[in-house]
Each structure stands twice: as structure tokens, then as C-alpha cells.
Design a protein around this motif. Sequence first.
Motif, PDB file in Angstrom:
ATOM      1  N   SER A  76      45.517  48.134  38.857  1.00 18.90           N
ATOM      2  CA  SER A  76      44.341  48.381  38.445  1.00 18.90           C
ATOM      3  C   SER A  76      43.775  47.852  36.239  1.00 18.90           C
ATOM      4  O   SER A  76      43.174  47.814  36.625  1.00 18.90           O
ATOM      5  CB  SER A  76      44.094  49.224  38.207  1.00 18.90           C
ATOM      6  OG  SER A  76      44.497  50.695  37.851  1.00 18.90           O
TER       7      SER A  76
ATOM      8  N   ILE B 136      37.507  39.219  39.555  1.00 11.08           N
ATOM      9  CA  ILE B 136      36.897  40.744  39.859  1.00 11.08           C
ATOM     10  C   ILE B 136      38.292  41.824  38.890  1.00 11.08           C
ATOM     11  O   ILE B 136      39.040  40.915  38.307  1.00 11.08           O
ATOM     12  CB  ILE B 136      37.188  41.426  40.831  1.00 11.08           C
ATOM     13  CG1 ILE B 136      37.177  42.885  40.914  1.00 11.08           C
ATOM     14  CG2 ILE B 136      38.843  41.249  41.272  1.00 11.08           C
ATOM     15  CD1 ILE B 136      36.448  43.454  42.206  1.00 11.08           C
TER      16      ILE B 136
ATOM     17  N   GLY C 184      35.431  46.560  38.565  1.00 14.71           N
ATOM     18  CA  GLY C 184      34.905  45.960  40.041  1.00 14.71           C
ATOM     19  C   GLY C 184      33.924  45.072  39.754  1.00 14.71           C
ATOM     20  O   GLY C 184      32.957  44.399  40.298  1.00 14.71           O
TER      21      GLY C 184
ATOM     22  N   THR D 184      32.059  40.847  39.251  1.00 13.23           N
ATOM     23  CA  THR D 184      32.630  39.916  39.724  1.00 13.23           C
ATOM     24  C   THR D 184      32.040  38.592  39.558  1.00 13.23           C
ATOM     25  O   THR D 184      30.289  38.728  39.341  1.00 13.23           O
ATOM     26  CB  THR D 184      32.697  39.819  41.268  1.00 13.23           C
ATOM     27  OG1 THR D 184      31.355  40.555  41.795  1.00 13.23           O
ATOM     28  CG2 THR D 184      33.648  41.350  42.458  1.00 13.23           C
TER      29      THR D 184
ATOM     30  N   SER E 250      37.846  40.713  46.404  1.00 13.64           N
ATOM     31  CA  SER E 250      37.730  42.603  46.328  1.00 13.64           C
ATOM     32  C   SER E 250      38.941  43.358  46.383  1.00 13.64           C
ATOM     33  O   SER E 250      40.225  42.428  46.697  1.00 13.64           O
ATOM     34  CB  SER E 250      37.373  42.693  47.867  1.00 13.64           C
ATOM     35  OG  SER E 250      38.391  42.761  49.272  1.00 13.64           O
TER      36      SER E 250
END
Length: 115
Positions: free
Chosen positions: A30, A51, A55, A57, A70
Motif C-alpha cells: 500500500s 494508481i 487510489g 488513477t 485497481s
Amino acid sequence: QVQLVESGGGLVQPGGSLRLSCAASGMIFSRYIMAWYRQAPGKQRELVATITRLGSTNYGDSVKGRFTISTDNAKNTLYLQMNSLKPEDTAVYYCNARMATENYWGQGTQVTVAS
């Protein structure tokens, strides 16, 4: 040590779909900006999608509206859903993880779009 392993490539007809996966290990997934790149024969490697940790994009112009990037942080996995595939999408697709001075690549997975 960091490892990125792509899967999901193959042969698909024009207009078809594929989902690529990139399984990451040896890293806190992450924390990285994740991306997909591709390289067609005789061409330079190009950015497909990114990404961020939050989050957000971003997509290359040639794939906007057709591809979706994703992540599943619980599975340390990055995905690329590819729809409405075209012959010009044929390439080796690479997973990339980047943070500060760290930059890692997977081995690539071949995607061939042909009838």
C-alpha cells in the motif's frame, strides 16, 4: 526481496476482455505507486495506467475508457481489467512498483489480440 509476478495474459479476439494480475511480495504494497506498462515489438515501453496510494488513477490516452486499474491491498495484488481489446493492444504487459528511489518490475505477461 521484492517480487512482482504478472499473470492473466494470453490470446484474445478483438473486442474481447482479459484481466491481468500482479502479485507483489516482499514489500508493503500500500506504500507504493503501482502501474502497468506495455511494450510492443519494435516500440518503446509505454505507460498504460497508474494508481496511487490514495487510489487516484491515471490512464494512457490509447486505453482510456477501456482499461481499469485497481488494487486489492489485502491480497497485495494489482489488477488491470482490459475490455474492448484491439490488435494494437498486443504487447508484453509489465507491472511496476515505485516509491522514492525504489523501482521494481515484474517479468511481464504477453497479451495478443488477434482473430
